[in-house]
Design a protein around this motif. Structure first.
Motif, PDB file in Angstrom:
ATOM      1  N   GLN A  44       0.700  -1.368  -0.029  1.00 48.85           N
ATOM      2  CA  GLN A  44      -0.025   0.086  -0.062  1.00 48.85           C
ATOM      3  C   GLN A  44       0.972   1.277  -0.090  1.00 48.85           C
ATOM      4  N   HIS A  45       2.143   1.437   0.487  1.00 49.13           N
ATOM      5  CA  HIS A  45       2.944   2.502   0.981  1.00 49.13           C
ATOM      6  C   HIS A  45       3.921   2.583  -0.044  1.00 49.13           C
ATOM      7  N   ALA A  46       4.298   1.796  -0.787  1.00 44.59           N
ATOM      8  CA  ALA A  46       5.513   1.831  -1.932  1.00 44.59           C
ATOM      9  C   ALA A  46       5.167   2.961  -2.817  1.00 44.59           C
ATOM     10  N   LYS A  47       5.689   3.893  -3.309  1.00 43.04           N
ATOM     11  CA  LYS A  47       5.590   4.678  -4.061  1.00 43.04           C
ATOM     12  C   LYS A  47       6.555   4.766  -5.181  1.00 43.04           C
ATOM     13  N   SER A  48       7.698   4.625  -4.965  1.00 42.12           N
ATOM     14  CA  SER A  48       8.771   4.738  -6.136  1.00 42.12           C
ATOM     15  C   SER A  48       8.948   3.280  -6.927  1.00 42.12           C
ATOM     16  N   LYS A  49       9.495   3.257  -7.833  1.00 42.38           N
ATOM     17  CA  LYS A  49       9.589   2.217  -8.879  1.00 42.38           C
ATOM     18  C   LYS A  49      10.197   0.994  -8.141  1.00 42.38           C
ATOM     19  N   GLU A  50      11.614   1.358  -7.565  1.00 39.21           N
ATOM     20  CA  GLU A  50      12.297   0.450  -6.887  1.00 39.21           C
ATOM     21  C   GLU A  50      11.611   0.052  -5.692  1.00 39.21           C
ATOM     22  N   GLY A  51      11.023   0.678  -5.009  1.00 41.33           N
ATOM     23  CA  GLY A  51      10.048   0.365  -3.789  1.00 41.33           C
ATOM     24  C   GLY A  51       9.030  -0.653  -4.101  1.00 41.33           C
ATOM     25  N   ALA A  62       8.894  -2.658  -6.818  1.00 39.28           N
ATOM     26  CA  ALA A  62       9.539  -3.871  -7.421  1.00 39.28           C
ATOM     27  C   ALA A  62       9.948  -4.723  -6.056  1.00 39.28           C
ATOM     28  N   GLN A  63      10.555  -3.927  -4.914  1.00 43.10           N
ATOM     29  CA  GLN A  63      10.935  -4.728  -3.856  1.00 43.10           C
ATOM     30  C   GLN A  63       9.832  -5.361  -3.197  1.00 43.10           C
ATOM     31  N   VAL A  64       8.848  -4.712  -3.075  1.00 40.39           N
ATOM     32  CA  VAL A  64       7.503  -5.280  -2.234  1.00 40.39           C
ATOM     33  C   VAL A  64       7.058  -6.579  -3.242  1.00 40.39           C
ATOM     34  N   GLU A  65       6.963  -6.363  -4.421  1.00 39.87           N
ATOM     35  CA  GLU A  65       6.248  -7.352  -5.452  1.00 39.87           C
ATOM     36  C   GLU A  65       7.219  -8.555  -5.362  1.00 39.87           C
ATOM     37  N   LEU A  66       8.541  -8.452  -5.191  1.00 38.77           N
ATOM     38  CA  LEU A  66       9.283  -9.461  -5.277  1.00 38.77           C
ATOM     39  C   LEU A  66       9.075 -10.167  -3.724  1.00 38.77           C
ATOM     40  N   ALA A  67       9.072  -9.451  -2.722  1.00 39.25           N
ATOM     41  CA  ALA A  67       8.765 -10.054  -1.399  1.00 39.25           C
ATOM     42  C   ALA A  67       7.432 -10.894  -1.347  1.00 39.25           C
ATOM     43  N   GLN A  68       6.350 -10.264  -2.224  1.00 38.00           N
ATOM     44  CA  GLN A  68       5.337 -11.090  -2.266  1.00 38.00           C
ATOM     45  C   GLN A  68       5.223 -12.259  -2.960  1.00 38.00           C
ATOM     46  N   LYS A 128      12.723 -11.463 -13.469  1.00 40.93           N
ATOM     47  CA  LYS A 128      12.699 -10.217 -14.111  1.00 40.93           C
ATOM     48  C   LYS A 128      12.650  -9.018 -12.847  1.00 40.93           C
ATOM     49  N   LEU A 129      11.914  -9.426 -11.924  1.00 38.25           N
ATOM     50  CA  LEU A 129      12.313  -8.221 -10.932  1.00 38.25           C
ATOM     51  C   LEU A 129      13.544  -8.124 -10.274  1.00 38.25           C
ATOM     52  N   ARG A 130      14.135  -9.051 -10.148  1.00 39.55           N
ATOM     53  CA  ARG A 130      15.662  -9.065  -9.644  1.00 39.55           C
ATOM     54  C   ARG A 130      16.622  -8.351 -10.642  1.00 39.55           C
ATOM     55  N   ARG A 131      16.108  -8.479 -11.915  1.00 41.97           N
ATOM     56  CA  ARG A 131      17.049  -7.783 -12.937  1.00 41.97           C
ATOM     57  C   ARG A 131      16.533  -6.369 -12.948  1.00 41.97           C
ATOM     58  N   GLU A 132      15.216  -6.110 -12.824  1.00 41.46           N
ATOM     59  CA  GLU A 132      14.894  -4.517 -12.655  1.00 41.46           C
ATOM     60  C   GLU A 132      15.615  -4.084 -11.551  1.00 41.46           C
ATOM     61  N   LYS A 177      18.440  -4.677  -9.849  1.00 41.28           N
ATOM     62  CA  LYS A 177      19.745  -4.512 -10.245  1.00 41.28           C
ATOM     63  C   LYS A 177      19.839  -3.256 -11.112  1.00 41.28           C
ATOM     64  N   GLU A 178      19.328  -3.099 -12.086  1.00 49.30           N
ATOM     65  CA  GLU A 178      19.376  -2.060 -12.681  1.00 49.30           C
ATOM     66  C   GLU A 178      19.139  -0.738 -12.131  1.00 49.30           C
ATOM     67  N   LEU A 179      18.112  -0.699 -11.495  1.00 49.32           N
ATOM     68  CA  LEU A 179      17.689   0.602 -10.547  1.00 49.32           C
ATOM     69  C   LEU A 179      18.591   0.662  -9.497  1.00 49.32           C
ATOM     70  N   GLY A 180      19.443  -0.378  -8.877  1.00 53.49           N
ATOM     71  CA  GLY A 180      20.339  -0.104  -7.849  1.00 53.49           C
ATOM     72  C   GLY A 180      21.621   0.527  -8.597  1.00 53.49           C
ATOM     73  N   LYS A 181      21.678   0.621  -9.778  1.00 52.25           N
ATOM     74  CA  LYS A 181      23.153   1.239 -10.476  1.00 52.25           C
ATOM     75  C   LYS A 181      23.078   2.650 -10.169  1.00 52.25           C
ATOM     76  N   ALA A 182      21.635   3.211 -10.154  1.00 53.62           N
ATOM     77  CA  ALA A 182      21.666   4.687 -10.105  1.00 53.62           C
ATOM     78  C   ALA A 182      21.967   5.213  -8.697  1.00 53.62           C
ATOM     79  N   ARG A 183      21.680   4.383  -7.759  1.00 53.92           N
ATOM     80  CA  ARG A 183      21.955   4.711  -6.191  1.00 53.92           C
ATOM     81  C   ARG A 183      23.307   4.321  -6.105  1.00 53.92           C
ATOM     82  N   GLU A 184      24.036   3.416  -6.678  1.00 55.15           N
ATOM     83  CA  GLU A 184      25.381   3.159  -6.741  1.00 55.15           C
ATOM     84  C   GLU A 184      26.082   4.525  -7.195  1.00 55.15           C
ATOM     85  N   THR A 185      25.826   5.027  -8.112  1.00 57.53           N
ATOM     86  CA  THR A 185      26.265   6.040  -9.080  1.00 57.53           C
ATOM     87  C   THR A 185      26.388   7.443  -7.722  1.00 57.53           C
TER      88      THR A 185
END
Length: 470
Positions: free
Chosen positions: A158-165, A167-173, A225-229, A231-239
């Motif tokens: 219910q509370h996830a707003k960002s694309k990464e958030g 995706a993380q919640v959907e993966l956990a579900q 597919k979610l893990r791949r996404e 990983k890509e979203l994490g690259k921006a945070r790593e930068t």
């Protein structure tokens, strides 16, 4: 021959609102007997939109009665955050949960009677239930059964707003669901031929895969597919993180129990404008803001996801990249709700997750928040147990100056000591010393600015040509 009517009438007017009184045009009229209400709660797709009416169930295996009641009180807050109306709560004292029905066959009848008496449509259990336990409880109580893990996952969804958030919640579900898939009816049974198909023989042979296995395979593909996404979203945070590390900017992470006031504290310290709400897991997406100490040193403050007792393993795994922010920080502000009935339990639960995230060695400041609502005696007891603590109120601003002083004292000091005379034309280097370093003395002389400071290695190399000879 009849005379034509001269007054306004609605029957002779063309389509539209011509001829209608202003009041008629601006009003809405209720049409009765068009409301749909289904009492059968198994018709989930057409169920009336309303708050779910729930009964809470817990198994008390260790600790005191107060511990068990505090756990149920937290479950109540979680249920209300998910959009439920709590009707009743039951606790059973057992050495361990029943492997078949969680609370034992005898107590299931009592639970069913409570459900029927209250009119509840959902049971929420204060624990992680096995698929067989969920199925048995649903079969016996004839209502939906949800465990603590599914409840928290629902709140996160219910509370996830960002694309990464999201995706993380959907993966956990999906990780949670893949072990709890079950079929309904014969259409999900295994297709086979020969004797196994009841003598159907030729024409009765199927692909040999059940609908259940097909669903599980599709879930595994979606998880990949979610893990791949992620990983890509994490690259921006790593930068962004790499830029901060390249400039050697210290980082401070705000960690703590959900609804302890982390976002309020971040807003108070940096004017970040993060959503603040009196609800569990109101913010899931991490927020990072730059700020500076009283002597001009720049550092970052990061608000992280709220934690809770018995945080589902799926969420810890899905949010591991976010929790790594804590492990890679230079200082942790561990926020505790001083007005909570069990603040020490909050501290223990958060430290357990910090340990799992690999951040046990990171320096920590305990921030006892909500001092304006906390019991002074409880605050004194916490200060005795946690000597490196600061009492604040993010709402009123009490203690914030003391907290800023504590942060400034605990931030890592730059490694290199420099004594330089900078020409007035090199104001850019003086500004970098202010931003990245810690100035010990500064004097304006005839030939330039004499600065004694501690700076990082890269800046020390740039300042080397201006070093003052001993």
């Amino acid at each position: 021959m009849t005379e034509p009517t001269t007054g306004p009438t609605t029957t002779s007017q063309p389509q539209g609102t011509e001829g209608l009184d202003l009041e008629e045009r601006h009003s809405l009229r209720r049409v009765v007997n068009l409301r749909t209400e289904l009492e059968d709660i198994t018709e989930v797709e057409y169920r009336q939109l309303r708050l779910e009416r729930v009964v809470l169930v817990g198994v008390w295996t260790e600790g005191t009665v107060e511990d068990a009641e505090n756990s149920m009180a937290e479950l109540k807050l979680l249920a209300e955050t998910a959009g439920s109306e709590v009707l009743d709560a039951l606790i059973q004292r057992r050495q361990k949960p029943d492997p078949s029905t969680y609370i034992g066959s005898g107590k299931v009848e009592d639970l069913r009677a409570t459900v029927e008496a209250t009119g509840a449509d959902t049971i929420i259990c204060d624990g992680a239930l096995a698929p067989s336990q969920l199925r048995n409880l649903e079969d016996k109580c004839k209502v939906k059964v949800v465990d603590r893990t599914a409840l928290i996952l629902d709140i996160f969804a219910q509370h996830a707003k960002s694309k990464e958030g999201k995706a993380q919640v959907e993966l956990a579900q999906l990780q949670y669901q893949t072990q709890r898939l079950r079929g309904w009816g014969g259409n999900l049974s295994r297709q086979a031929g020969g004797q196994a198909a009841g003598g159907e023989g030729i024409g009765g042979r199927g692909p040999g895969e059940t609908k259940l296995e097909t669903d599980r395979r599709r879930i595994q593909m979606k998880m990949t597919k979610l893990r791949r996404e992620l990983k890509e979203l994490g690259k921006a945070r790593e930068t962004k993180k790499g830029n901060r590390q390249r400039h050697e900017i210290p980082s401070v992470s705000i960690a703590g129990y959900t609804n302890a006031g982390k976002s309020s504290l971040l807003n108070r310290l940096t004017d970040a404008g993060v959503l603040v709400e009196n609800a569990l897991f109101a913010t899931l997406d991490p927020t990072t803001r730059r700020t500076q100490t009283s002597d001009g040193r720049v550092y970052t403050l990061s608000d992280t996801v709220g934690l809770v007792r018995n945080l589902p393993h799926q969420l810890v795994e899905a949010f591991r990249s976010t929790l790594e922010e804590i492990a890679e920080s230079d200082l942790i502000l561990h926020v505790v709700d001083g007005s909570d009935p069990d603040p020490e339990g909050q501290i223990a639960a958060v430290r357990q997750v910090i340990l799992e995230a690999g951040a046990a060695e990171v320096p920590e400041i305990i921030v006892i928040n909500k001092a304006d609502a906390a019991d002074p005696l409880v605050v004194k007891q916490l200060l005795v147990r946690e000597p490196h603590a600061v009492v604040v109120s993010a709402r009123t601003g009490e203690g914030v100056d003391e907290l800023l002083s504590a942060i400034e004292a605990d931030l890592p000091q730059p490694a290199s000591h420099v004594d330089v005379l900078l020409p007035y034309a090199r104001g850019d280097l003086l500004n970098q010393i202010h931003v990245q370093g810690e100035i010990e003395s500064l004097d304006h002389e005839a030939d330039g600015t004499h600065v004694v400071a501690r700076v990082n290695g890269a800046l020390a190399n740039e300042l080397e040509p201006f070093a003052v000879e001993a």
